[in-house]
Each structure stands twice: as structure tokens, then as C-alpha cells.
Design an enzyme around this catalytic site. Structure first.
Site, PDB file in Angstrom:
ATOM      1  CB  SER D 108      -0.915  -0.017   1.313  1.00 43.10           C
ATOM      2  OG  SER D 108      -1.580   1.158   1.383  1.00 43.10           O
ATOM      3  CE1 TYR D 130      -6.325   4.454  -1.784  1.00 40.77           C
ATOM      4  CE2 TYR D 130      -4.453   3.729  -0.382  1.00 40.77           C
ATOM      5  CZ  TYR D 130      -5.903   3.727  -0.794  1.00 40.77           C
ATOM      6  OH  TYR D 130      -6.612   2.746  -0.025  1.00 40.77           O
ATOM      7  CB  THR D 156      -6.653   2.180  -5.158  1.00 44.99           C
ATOM      8  OG1 THR D 156      -5.791   1.177  -4.572  1.00 44.99           O
ATOM      9  CG2 THR D 156      -8.224   2.060  -4.264  1.00 44.99           C
ATOM     10  CE  LYS D 241      -7.578  -3.741  -4.026  1.00 45.54           C
ATOM     11  NZ  LYS D 241      -8.219  -2.684  -3.294  1.00 45.54           N
ATOM     12  CG  HIS D 265     -11.372  -0.133  -0.679  1.00 42.26           C
ATOM     13  ND1 HIS D 265     -10.904   0.484  -1.483  1.00 42.26           N
ATOM     14  CD2 HIS D 265     -10.903  -0.024   0.443  1.00 42.26           C
ATOM     15  CE1 HIS D 265      -9.645   1.026  -1.062  1.00 42.26           C
ATOM     16  NE2 HIS D 265      -9.563   0.377   0.305  1.00 42.26           N
TER      17      HIS D 265
END
Lengths: 372, 372, 372, 372
Positions: D108, D130, D156, D241, D265
């Protein structure tokens, strides 16, 4: 009131149940008969999934137009009788909060403050009309709504008689003396004395004061002809509330309705009716662009609002949650509830990739439970 | 009995359970095998939503015609054996209440009072026939029903053998001495002595007195041929009760039935059967206007009646709720229950926008759970 | 044992749970993984409604032919390993009861008595074959089954590896010393000493004795080619057990199967599999009249048998209920259970208006939950 | 830790709940809003049945290729923020276990160790991006991921804003001082001091540290244009995603995605979204062979993996179970969980008769509940 503990609209109900008399809670929360339609409103909404779109490129704008009203979000306050049962400020507090939130409020014929006094709040009001047996008083009432500056007239058509609300019957529920149908008090009555003679008989009528009003003042003789008369009588936008069968929606368009409200009256009238959300899609298909379709019954979150929009509604009415908020903290409570709902609506639109209310109609939906 | 506490038909069951012996409650309430068909009758009815129409312009008129009977509402009392188990006045009380309410009553072959005595109440009676092995006694029974003034003959065809009702088997349920199959007492028996010799062996048969009757008196040899014989034998309207497959309904029409009853025998016969309401639509489609279709199994409210009407039934039979009401307060109890049901039927029709029973067939229905 | 308290097959399970060690109950009752397939077997059967026909004119005859076996009802005992876990008489008692009831019994490769000894009961046996890694022993086993007079060979094909049965793993379940795979004892072993050396290592294998057998004796290399070999090797009727996809059923027909068994192994193998009953219809359609289709997994009553017949099965296998009955009272218990089931099957057929097993295929079915 | 008590992935959750602070459990386990999407992920997976095939003739080989990664099974570790909340070794332990198990790990943007340090484990890493408001830092981050040897970049796209996670809001959840977004620490910050000034304001932001990050660092302005830029910017395989609507999947292909991840999610963003598995089939149909489709949300067993494969996924992401295992025993816990899952995947493939991952797409599926 510690404001910090309200995170969902349901939290207001929990708090309100702690402060209201049990029979008032029952009057607000209850449905008719087996309460199956009441329960179905929620379970059917929960079963609606909406496929979000991604990468809209901006946060959503929730503002929209319903009838002639500019609204901060596609939400109006549903018409609910006797709001003084929830809080001494009743409809006055509700209207103040609606004005602050920038949403229209439907005022019930059976409001516990007179329409003129509610209009003094400068909220955007839609007047909800129960068809009175007495034609003179009916015309008078329409005139008062117009004169008070209401921006629409909404006729409720799903109450030829009142549904059998067993909680109220078992509780032998009656209105307290200070809670009256303020718009229906005879001119000769002393408006300053809500327990005056002309209203007293309603209290005496026994089991259910609302049932007494209904059978005495209203009746099952209302037909489409009267709606045609009304359409000619007023230049205000006309809303016809309480439609589930698309054939009635088409008829409403023919009569000249500017909007119809798909509603099973919050599960309080015919208890064999489908969940309101189950009726929405077919009504939207039937009327096409001929009139707006509003949705009522069971909305408890911004996600619920988006569900209705995705199925074609132009906006929704929210009822009980606002009554609970009113009971909890008057105008401040409703303001907080509407602010919370506005945030949720904006978040739901944004998470679903909608730039605005209109684009939400392009979202796909499904009923959870089948992959096809 | 405080009448004020009965607000729904289910309230009578609660009260009756408090006054009846447990094994009688089980005999009345129970179904066969796993009781899955019994449970499905209720859950499937609850899943039927009816889309109400609006603005009919008048309250509904519930009166209707079933077979040759004018009825105050589209309801008849279902045939139920041994009503003295519920109350000493048994079928006499049931009939008096039916007459007062203006609805027909089906009298069981296994009634605990003789048909002639029940006919003395001047109720509109339909005689329900179990096919006796003994042809002479069968003809005798038909003749007695005709002579007593019954306005229809109904043959139950879903009982080639009796379903295995496990509650009764576990309870080793037997009829008390004073409860007899009054129509089947030999002429040589002393009718005044219900514990007489000819009946005594039934009591001795052990596990289930009804099962004993069935295997001894009736049999699985009944076929369509016998129904043709009966059709020729009597000029009374002929009802064929216990149909779930539309092919049998068509056969019933060919045999000359004036009505068929869609029924799974209240979940008391084949426990793998569908809920009765699940079978109604296809039967209605199959027979068209050839004969009336009545509906039986699971009706507990006016809303349930409307569900059956909307799916094409001409009327319904109501059973267990009337037994519970009989147990609670005899004829007065049943009268109260029928009065309540009449109100509910009228309200359901009116709330659904029907002017009369016939117009209810135009209502749309859906099964809650899917939006399509 | 008070025989009077057994009214349903489930009653035997209740009684057996009181007398068996908890880990044996788990071994019998458990499924693999999440036990979802196990649960689905029952819930899917319960959801199948069968529309009964009326007025067949006679009681049903339950007798039928499955493979070369005349059977008193369309039921055979399912193959279950290690029946001495339930009762010292194990497969011998099961076979005696099957013979008395007039139904075939499938004997597992993993029976706890040798096939020859079971055959001495003169029951109609079908030998269930797990495919041994050792080809010599496999041929030997087939020869023994033929010589013992088995009337069919059934190959289980849904066990390339054993499903993960978590109850057994958590219980660290092992077979007691006296319970052995009697057919697999080396000739050099002392058959009189079930705890002999060659078996001891199985006990030591730890978590699950059956898992140990499986991985050691059987393997995932079985393919359709070996079934072709077997088809040529024996002249006995060939049953292929463990089919859910219709494409495999067609392949089984091509290989020369006389019957296939639709089964998810009682929920004990792939836990993501559909309920067996959900797979039946498509298999029946796929094979048509090419071979018989038997049904396995979840049968608990005569009504369940009828459900499978109505969906096209020629007969069913019943497993766990017979093990419970065996545990309760040996051969007498199983005899009582089979007698009860025979009564239930006859009653279900009669209540559904079937004169015989063949006519049950004409019955209509539906899944409770939708009216269409 | 007694390793013997872990038999399913769910066992790790039970154990982790016993060792983690309640608010961390809530942060990991919770979903947004009503948590309906969260619950639907599981119930919809459980409703998917897969028809196993028989007699493949060999055990399955679970190895497969996802993007450029060879994997021991069709599973990757889902991107999860702040893994030090679960265990002091956080992402380092997770990566070590992933390397041992031979599966890729998505790291992440909000990892609590810097990407470079995680890469030192030599695991096969996919970097989850992100979209930062600050373009310079975004480019920097991409460069770091490339330089660290990540084998794919995953963007994402379902987080224009963060879903309202009420558990965290009610708990006033904040990150402990030692848990930081290590990749986002300014170069001027002391990386050795995770509680440094630049991060401190995030802690102060109140209700939810993650929400604070989101609103401050990310924003709802991300659009397809930026993804086109990214596609040109990096030569790494691109994963997009967070797709549920097939129209977005087609757009992703047009932008040049090498894989899309069907995901809601984990029920943490739009709570009105369908279960992820409900969206998989249509996405697979829409993209055809244009790109791989990975599945995320709700996987808890090898059977679940097979469900997704049978519906067309090329592989799945597994999230929460690995966090629980990390909490229970660091790298050893995750290694044990991945080993268990590998065994389950191999068993599920073998029990379903698949020789390899690719052949699983030929399996038939159904939703338990209807026979048709």
C-alpha cells in the site's frame, strides 16, 4: 444533548425513543395491520445494490430542482401530522431546519400549527392536502396555502380510509389536548385555545384521533375528477402522492400532475402493498419525462437516497428520521439530521462517481441475491 | 371474555390456546410430516404483494356470489371435523355465526352434530363429502344433505389416505367420548349416546381417531369416475376440493364441477406440497371462466383474502381462525371473528381501490424479493 | 429401547447421539470444510415442492427395479465405511435389515466386515469400489465381490483426495483398534486380529484414519480409462457414483454405466459443490433413457424420496439415518427405520396420486419462493 | 502460539481478536456505513456453488501467472495500510511470508514501512498507488516503486473520498505514534522518528487518521486522463483496482490496463455497492481476453478462490485473513496461513477435477436457491 453521539439517522430514533411517551413512539413508528409493508420498505431498500462508477474527476454537486424548488439536495421533508407530538415547536422547528438546510418541507393538512405561522419561517413549503368532505373549507384551505406562499400543492390519494394501525388501537391512542389539527379549527374557534369545543369531540372519538379526523373530515369518494378540478383551481405545481401502480401514474400525468410520489405511506395504509422501492422502476418507465417522480418510504441514509435516484427518482421524501430528530432537540436536532443526510448524499454520489444528481440515473442496479 | 382484546384473527388463537387442552391445540394447529407445507402456506402468502389502485371514488362493496350463495364477503367457513372439540356447541355455534355474518359454511362429513341439526340454524350450508366405502351409506348421506337444504356438495379429493400428523401420533390423540362423527352413526346406534358401541371401536383404534375413521370408512379407491356418478346423482352445485395441479382442475371442469378449491388441506395432507397460494394462479389460468376457483389454506386477514382475489380466486375458505374463535366464546366468538374479517376485507378492498370483489382481479401482484 | 418413540428418521439421530461417542457422531454427521454443501443438501430438498395429483383410484405400489435388483421401494442403503463404529454387528446387521426390508445395500470397500461375511446374510449387495493404487489387489477385490454374489459394482469417483473434514481433524479422530477396513487386510494378516500390524500404521497416521487410508491406498490418478477397463473386466451392472455435472454423466454413459449416482458425497467432499438435488434435473435430462439415475445426499423421509423421483431419479440412496438406526438397536433398529421409510414412501406416492414409482416422474415441481 | 489450533483462515481471526486492541480490530474488520456491502461479500460468495468435474486423472497444479508474476497459487496479498497496527514487523513480515509462499504482495501507498525496506525481503511486490494531490511527490513515489523492483503498479480508483467507517468514527480511532505512512514522510522528516512533526498533524486531525490522510493527500479529482498519463509514465504492468461496473472495465482496457481488480474495497467504500462476486461475471465478459481480471473482497478459503476462478478471475487478492495471521504470529503466522490456503486451493482444484488454474474456468456455477 451531546451532539457527538449522532452518527447515523437511526441514532436519532434511539435517542427519541428515550424521551417520548411509548404511545407516541408507537404512533410515529407503527404501520398498519401486520406491518409487513412497513418492514418490506426497509428490507427491499437494503437489497438494492448500485454499481458505482469510477474516476468522475470531481466531487458531486448535490443541488437539484424538484418542482419549482431549488434544493441543496434531492430531499424534501415528508408531510407528517401533529408534529407537536414530537416537540412543542412542532412544524415551526421543522420548517426552520428545512430552511437552514435548503430543502423543501411538505406541510400536512393535519399540521399542529397553522400553515400561515409555519410560512413565517420563510421555508420553502409544499402544502399537503387531504381532501375535505366540506368543499367550502377545502377551497378555503387551498387559498390559505397559496396565500401563505406555498410553492406546490400535494394531494395524498392513498387514504380513502385510514389503514388499521393496530399499535394505536391497542394503545387507545388519543391526541393530548394541546395537539390539534390547527388548519382545520373553525374560524369561530379560539385558535389560541387548542382544547376548544370544536376539537374536543375529536378527542372523545376514542381509539384514534387521527382515525376520527379521517372518517369525519375526509372520505373515500375522492376520484380523478376532483383532481382535474384542483388542477384547474390552482396555478401552483401539482403533486400527486401515494402511487404504486404505473397505471395510476399515467392517469396522474393525464390529470396534469407535475410530480407523482411513489409511496406506500410509510407502511401505514394498505399492509399488503409492495415495498415502495419495488414500485418505483415501473412508475418511472411509465411516466418517462412527463413528470417528476419522487420517492417516499423507508429512506434512512444517503445511500438510500442514491438507491432511489439510481432507480429513476428525481428526489425523495424523508419522514420519521426527521420526527425523531425533532423530538431529540427541536429545530437544532432536525438541522443536525439534515446536515448529516446532506453529507451522506454528497458522499454517496461522489463514491458512486456521479458529478450531479442527474448522472445518478445512469447507474446500474441489482437486487442482491442473484448473479444474473 | 373481554372482547376488547381481539384486534386480529391471530388474537383468537392466542386466547384459544389458553383454554383448550394441549393435544386439541395440536390437533387443530398441526400439519403432516415436517409441517413444511403448513409453514409455506403462511410464508408464501406474506410474500405476495398487491399493487393498490387509487381514487376509485367510493368505498368497496364486499358482497359477492359463490356458487349459488349470496355472501356478505368472499369468504366461507372451511369444513372442519369434530368442532365439539373446540366448544360444546360445536358446528351449531359455527353455523349460527355464519348465518349472522352472511357467509356460507361448509359442513364436514365428520361434523360432531348431525347435518340436520346444523341446518336448523338456517345458515347457508355446503355439505363436504368424504367418499365412504359403503355405497349405500354414501347415497344416504348425499340424500340427507340435500334434504337438509344444503346449497352445494363439496367432495374432498386430497385424502386418499390421511397425512401423517405427527403431533397427534406423538400425543396418542383420541377423541373424547362425547365427540363423535355424528353423521356416520348407524341408524341403529343411539344418537343420544355418543359413546355408543359402534363408535367405541374408533376410540379404541388408538393413535388417532380421525386416522381410524379414515382408513375404516374411506379409501384410496376414489377416482374421477365416482365424481361423474355424483355429478349425475345430485342437482346441487358441485365443488371439488383439494386441487393443486392445473391438470386436475381441468379434469374437474370436465366432470362438471361448479367450483374447485385450491388447497393443500391446510398443510395436513402431503407435506411436500407447495403452498396453496403458489398453486392458485396456474389453476385460475387453466380453468378460465369454466368454473369458480376458491382458495383455502392460510388465510388470516382481510389482506390475505385480497391476495387470493388478486390472484384470481372468487372467494376463500377460512378454517383454523374460526375454530379458535369458537373455542374462545362459542357462537359469539365466531361472530366477532367474522365481523372483524368482514371489516378487514372491506378495508382491504377500499384501500386497494376496488369498488367490488370482481374488480380486485385487475390488481397487479408481485412476490416480494425481486424488483422485476 | 422403547420403539414407540421413533416417529421419523430424525428421531433415530437424536437417540444415536445419546449413545455414541461424540467424535463418532462428528465422523458420521460432519461434512467437509465449511459444511455448506452438507447444509445445502437439506435446505435445497426442503425447498422442492411437488404438485400432487388427485384421484388415482388406488393406493401406490412402491416396488421397483434398480439395476438388476427388485426392490420393495426405490431405496438402497448408501455405502458407508466402518459401520462397526455404530454397532458391533456393523455391516452384518445393516445387511440383515436390508434383506428383511427388500432393499439393496451398497457395501463399502472400507466395510468393517469382509464382503464374504456380509454376503452370508443373503442380502442383495452392490459392491462399492474405491480404486486401489495396487492393481493386483484391485482385481482381487472385484473378483471377491463377484464371487460373493454382489449384483452390481459401483465405483465412487468423487474422491480423488479426501475432503477436509474439520470435525475429524479437530477431534484428531482415529479408528478404535477393533474397527478395520476388513476387505483390505492383507491375506497374510490375521483377520481375526483387527489390530494386526498391517493396520496399525493406519491408526498411527494420526488425524484421520480414513484420510490415511485414502492417501495411502487410493489416489487422484483415476481417470475414465480405468472405468473402461472395469466395464470390460466385469459383467456385473456398473454404477458410477459421485456425479454433479451433466457432462460427466454423458461420459459415464459412453463408458457403459448402467446407472449414475448424483451425489456430493453427503457434503463430505468438495464443500463448494451444489446441493445434490440442485444437480439432479440436468443429469436426468442429459442421460435420458440411456441409464438409470440414482440420487444420494440428504434423504430423510418418504417425501424426500418422492422429491427425487419427481425430478427424475429412479431411486435414492439413504445413508446417515441408517447408521443412526444401527447405532440405536443394530439390525432391529435399521429394520424399524426401513419399515418406517417404506411406509412413508408408500404414503407419499399415494398422497401424490401415483399408482407406482414410474408415474411419479409425471409430477410437477417447483422451488418454494417464487410463484412463477 | 499453539499452531495446532489453526485449521481454517477464520481461526486466525478468532486468535487475533484476543490479542489486538478492540479499536484496531474494528479498524481492520469494519466496513463503511451500514456494513451491508461488507456482509454481502461473504453471503454472496457462500451462495455460489461450483459443479465439480470428475476423473481428471491427476492432482491439480496450482501454479499460475498473474501479470508478470509467477505464483505458486492464484493468490496475491491485498494492499492493506498500516500493517504495524497488527504486528511490529508489519509489512516486512508480510513480505517475508509472501516470498516464502511464492505469492505476490501488493504494498500500500500507506504502508508503515518504506517500500525500499519491504523490497529488501526480495518478495515479488506490486506497488499500490493512491493518487497524491502533489504531482511531484506522486512521480517520486512511482520512481521509488520502480527502483525498488516492484513488478507492477496498481492504482486504486474507488477512493475519491473515504467511505464513512462508523466504527472508527465512534471509536475516535487514531493511529498510535509509531505507526506512520512511511512512504509519505517528507525527505526532510526524520524517517527514524515516526512520531516526527510532519506526521503529528495527522494524529491531531482527530476522528480517523486514515480519513485525515485521505482528505489531505488524495482527492476526488482523479480521472481517466491521469491513468493515461501513468500508463505512459511507467513500463511496469498496470493494474486498475476497484471496478464494479463493466463499463469502467472496458475503459480500463482502453487506457492500457494489464489487469483490473473487481473489488468493493472489502466493503469499506460505497456501502450500497453490490458484493464483489456479484460484479465479477459481467466484468469478465466485458473485457474478454483483453486483460486479466483479479478478484478481491471476502476470500476466506480455497473454495472461495475456486468460486472466483470458476466465474472467470485469473486470481484473487486476500486481505484481512493475512492481517489476522500477522497479528497472531508475525511472518510465521502469515506463512502458516498462506500454506494453509495453498493446500486448500490445491484441494479445491483437485476435488473439482481441474488439472490446473486455467481449466477451472470451464466449471459450471450456480447460485444456491433456484434449480433452474
Amino acid at each position: 444533548m451531546s451532539q457527538a453521539r449522532f452518527y447515523t439517522l437511526d441514532d436519532f430514533e434511539v435517542a427519541a425513543r428515550a424521551v417520548l411517551p411509548a404511545e407516541v413512539v408507537d404512533y410515529f413508528a407503527g404501520g398498519s395491520g401486520s406491518e409487513r409493508a412497513l418492514a418490506a420498505n426497509r428490507s427491499a431498500l437494503d437489497a438494492v445494490s448500485v454499481y458505482p462508477r469510477m474516476l468522475a474527476g470531481a466531487a458531486a454537486d448535490s443541488a437539484t430542482t424538484m418542482l419549482a424548488s431549488l434544493a441543496a439536495m434531492p430531499v424534501a421533508i415528508a408531510p407528517m401530522a401533529y408534529q407537536r407530538l414530537a416537540h412543542p415547536d412542532g412544524e415551526l422547528a421543522m420548517a426552520r431546519a428545512a430552511r437552514t438546510a435548503g430543502v423543501p418541507m411538505m406541510v400536512s393538512t393535519l399540521s399542529s400549527y397553522p400553515i400561515e405561522q409555519i410560512a413565517d419561517t420563510e421555508a420553502d413549503l409544499w402544502f399537503q392536502l387531504y381532501w375535505l368532505r366540506d368543499q367550502d373549507r377545502l377551497e378555503q384551505l387551498i387559498g390559505r396555502a397559496e396565500k401563505a406562499g406555498c410553492s406546490a400543492i400535494a394531494v395524498t390519494i392513498d387514504l380513502p380510509i385510514m389503514g388499521r394501525r393496530l399499535r394505536d388501537v391497542r394503545n387507545e391512542f388519543t391526541l393530548p389536548a394541546q395537539v390539534i389539527a390547527a388548519n382545520l379549527v373553525d374560524e369561530s374557534d379560539s385558535a389560541a385555545d387548542p382544547g376548544s369545543t370544536s376539537m374536543a369531540h375529536v378527542q372523545r372519538a376514542g381509539a384514534s384521533a387521527v382515525a376520527a379526523h379521517t372518517s369525519e373530515r375526509f372520505g373515500p369518494t375522492l376520484s380523478w375528477a376532483e383532481l382535474e378540478w384542483l388542477r384547474a383551481r390552482t396555478s401552483l405545481p401539482l403533486v400527486i402522492k401515494g402511487i404504486l401502480d404505473p397505471r395510476d401514474a399515467i392517469r396522474a400525468v393525464e390529470v396534469g400532475a407535475d410530480a407523482v410520489v411513489v409511496s406506500n405511506h410509510g407502511g401505514r395504509q394498505f399492509d399488503g402493498a409492495p415495498a415502495s422501492i419495488s414500485a418505483l422502476g415501473a412508475v418511472v418507465s411509465a411516466v418517462g419525462a412527463s413528470c417528476q417522480v419522487l420517492f417516499d418510504s423507508g429512506i434512512r441514509s444517503g445511500t438510500d437516497v442514491l438507491r432511489a435516484l439510481a432507480l429513476g427518482a428525481s428526489g425523495v421524501l424523508v419522514g420519521r428520521p426527521m420526527l425523531w430528530a425533532l423530538a431529540v432537540d427541536g429545530a437544532d436536532g432536525v438541522e443536525q439530521a439534515l446536515s448529516m443526510l446532506a453529507t451522506e448524499v454528497a458522499e454517496a454520489l461522489t463514491l458512486a462517481g456521479c458529478l450531479d444528481v442527474a448522472s445518478s440515473r445512469d447507474l446500474r442496479t441489482r437486487i442482491e441475491g442473484s448473479l444474473r
